[in-house]
Every structure is written in structure tokens, then in C-alpha cells.
Design an enzyme around this catalytic site. Structure first.
Site: not given
Ligand code: ATP
Ligand code: MG
Length: 354
Positions: A77, A79-82, A192
Site C-alpha cells: 500500500g 499513503g500520503n505519508g509513505g 484520521d
Molecule cells: P493516508 O496516507 O491518506 O492516510 P492510507 O491510510 O491509505 O492513506 P497508509 O496508512 O500508508 O495510507 O496505508 C496504505 C495502504 O496500505 C492501506 O490502504 C492498506 O491497503 C495497506 N495497509 C496499511 N496497513 C496495513 C496492515 N497493517 N496490514 C495490511 N495492509 C495494510
């Protein structure tokens, strides 16, 4: 640098053992033991074979395990943060999710961030994603998390488009239990809550994640490389820059549920087919317009009432997680024994069970 951007010399630090943590260690979910290896929220430890796991056996300074023993499988995955990677422990095959957030933290913020990460790691509840360890190294925060093999509710929603009420009630009950824990036991406001921060697995479990991350990102918001996440689920009082509290998470919960039920984000842009002209227009709509509601033609009165209890614009009119636990929507489908495990596993399966 090694695979996955981790410093192989980095050691998992061991907190001093105490009776309390050891007893949790043996009983609570999120604890893993395989041969000599014990993994729990406090880190990874090697315990000599045939020794009873007792406080006296676990030595804080010996037998540390390097993160070099963890293999990166793939990126799961972004996200914006990494990025978030699926990683596997070389010896045991145990999977984890490794979240890496790139940020150069100024000295002055480090203590505060370390504190947030500690809070993150201290959370122990079946409805909250376990954070096993976190590190700051070389301009990146790495967080070792429980791996949730069903991904996020945002991912799931893309597949199924909408989630029917009986499933939604079962999902909501777990999220409420997680919120209850964060609010009442840990005194944490998530800040969030959104579909991508609710993770699911093949056992039908739904868990809240990233509850400390937004606080960390807020801490560093004065710096470059600032988080620009989604503000879509943010409560009116937060947008207005006023005081906000636990009820802010309840607003977000209401919007998330409504989106899951209808298949679209509850605030529609002014003209059909077009997006919001600017971020500010959406923010203005949330603050100025009446709150969204579930259409009573499509949903049960209980669901409509639940949504309305969450998305009151004045936080004092919103119900708390504790109050919402007893809302009729939560219990109305209980007799159906909804099987979230097969629902999450066979995404898009018809509602034949009902
Ligand atoms: P934002 O950065 O805007 O908060 P986000 O929540 O999608 O967006 P991340 O928290 O970096 O960003 O997560 C990215 C993706 O990684 C998630 O949407 C999910 O699909 C996957 N992911 C995150 N944590 C886990 C985990 N513990 N187990 C499985 N998949 C995960
Ligand atoms: Mg997230």
C-alpha cells in the site's frame, strides 16, 4: 541500506520486563511464540528453549534480534505519508506489515514523536491493529504492524461497491469497540478515521489503525514534507479550527458508514460529474451545509437514526462510542449470525445467507 530501506544494524530495543507485560504476553492476541522466538507488542525476543517464560528469563540486554532478519515481500500500500510493505520474519515465516514514513525529524520534535510511538505500542485490544515496534532511523519512521490480510475497508469497498446493512452492523460493532478502547482506556482521539484506516482480515476481524500516526504528523506539521492527507472525514469543529475531542471521531465514523452503505462519499460536489473545485469548497460544505443523512427509502429506520446520531454538527449532540454501542442498529441483525470471515474472503458474494 538494506532491502526495504532498513538499517540492518538497527536493533529491536527491549523494554525492561515486568510481571504485567509478561502476563499479557502469554494471554493476549498479538503475541506470537515459535520455538525460541517470542513476538509481542514489546518487540521480538529470543528465549532459550525449554525455559519457562517468566520475568526472570527475559533479559533486557541479551539476544536482541536485528531487523535484518526480516525480508521484504512486496509493497502492499501507499499513503500520503509513505509506503506499507508486507514483510516476513526469516526464521519463522511470520508476516508483518511494515509502514515506513519518510521524514526528517528535527531534534526538538523527537521526544514528542517517541512518546506518540510509545502510546501506539501500548495499545492492546482485539479491535485495534497491534503495533509491535517502531524505529526512527535515517530520516524514516518504520513501524512494524500486525498484518491484516484483507487490506483496508477502502480496498474492500472498491470491490463490493456497497455494503449491506447486516454486514455493516457487524463491522460497525467492531469499530465501536475499538473506538471505545481508544477513547476510554487510552484517551486517544484517532483524528484520521476513514475507510483506509480500518483494516480487515480473513477471520472477519475489523481493526482500527494509524491512531498515533496522525498525531505524529501533526507534531511535525511545521516542517517541510508535511502530510497532506484527506480531510474529507474531518468534523466541522476541526475544520473550523475549534476545540475538538473524541466526538470528532464519531463524526468520521458516521461518514464512513454512510459511504459504505451508499457506495459514494456523502458530500456530493455542486455539479454532477464534476469534482469539488477546491478543497476549500468541500470544507465549506461540511461546515455550512446541513449534515448528510441516509435516505429512508433505501435504509432501515435504525440505520438512518444511527447515522444521524453520528453526524450531528454540534459535537455535544453526537452520541459517544459508549452510547452508540447500545443503539438498536448494532443489535438488529444479530440473529443472522453474519459471517464476515467469508464475506471478506469471497468479496462480492451475494447476500444468500440472509
Ligand atoms: P493516508 O496516507 O491518506 O492516510 P492510507 O491510510 O491509505 O492513506 P497508509 O496508512 O500508508 O495510507 O496505508 C496504505 C495502504 O496500505 C492501506 O490502504 C492498506 O491497503 C495497506 N495497509 C496499511 N496497513 C496495513 C496492515 N497493517 N496490514 C495490511 N495492509 C495494510
Ligand atoms: Mg492509513
Amino acid at each position: 541500506m538494506k532491502k526495504g530501506g532498513l538499517n540492518p544494524k538497527l536493533k529491536l530495543s527491549l523494554p525492561p520486563p515486568d510481571e504485567d507485560s509478561i502476563s499479557k504476553f502469554l494471554t493476549q492476541s498479538g503475541t506470537f511464540k515459535d520455538g525460541d522466538l517470542l513476538v509481542n507488542k514489546d518487540g521480538v525476543r529470543i528465549v532459550p528453549r525449554n525455559e519457562v517464560v517468566a520475568p526472570s528469563v527475559i533479559k533486557p540486554s541479551d539476544d536482541q534480534l536485528s531487523l535484518a532478519d526480516i525480508d521484504t515481500i512486496k509493497v502492499i500500500g501507499k499513503g500520503n505519508g509513505g509506503i506499507v510493505q508486507l514483510v516476513q520474519h526469516k526464521w519463522t515465516g511470520q508476516f508483518f506489515a511494515l509502514k515506513v514514513i519518510q521524514m526528517n525529524i528535527q531534534e526538538s520534535y523527537r521526544k514528542q514523536i517517541a512518546q506518540e510511538l510509545k502510546i501506539n505500542q501500548s495499545a492492546q485490544c482485539p479491535y485495534v491493529v497491534v503495533c509491535y515496534q517502531s524505529f526512527y532511523d535515517n530520516g524514516a519512521i518504520s513501524i512494524v504492524l500486525e498484518y491484516m490480510d484483507g487490506g483496508s475497508l477502502a480496498d474492500f469497498l472498491q470491490k463490493v461497491k456497497t455494503i449491506a446493512e447486516p454486514y455493516l452492523a457487524a463491522i460497525c460493532k467492531q469499530v465501536l469497540k475499538g473506538l471505545l478502547y481508544l477513547h476510554r482506556e487510552k484517551h486517544i482521539i484517532h483524528r484520521d478515521l476513514k475507510p483506509s484506516n480500518l483494516l480487515v482480515n480473513h477471520r472477519g476481524e475489523v481493526k482500527i489503525t494509524d491512531f498515533g500516526v496522525s498525531a505524529i504528523l501533526a507534531t511535525t506539521s511545521g516542517q517541510a514534507n508535511t502530510f497532506v492527507g484527506t480531510y474529507n472525514y474531518m468534523s466541522p469543529e476541526r475544520i473550523s479550527g475549534g476545540k475538538y475531542g473524541y466526538k470528532s471521531d464519531i463524526w468520521s465514523l458516521g461518514l464512513v458508514l454512510l459511504e459504505c452503505a451508499t457506495g459514494r462519499f456523502p458530500y456530493s460536489p455542486p455539479e454532477l460529474g464534476e469534482g469539488w473545485n477546491s478543497f476549500y469548497e468541500l470544507m465549506e460544505a461540511i461546515v455550512d451545509q446541513p449534515p448528510p443523512c441516509a435516505p429512508s427509502s433505501h435504509f432501515s429506520p435504525e440505520f438512518c437514526s444511527f447515522i444521524s446520531a453520528c453526524v450531528q454538527k454540534d459535537p455535544t449532540d453526537r452520541q459517544s462510542a459508549h452510547e452508540l454501542m447500545t443503539h438498536p442498529f448494532i443489535s438488529m441483525y444479530e440473529d443472522l449470525d453474519v459471517d464476515l470471515a467469508s464475506y471478506f474472503t469471497n468479496a462480492g458474494s451475494p447476500l444468500a445467507t440472509f
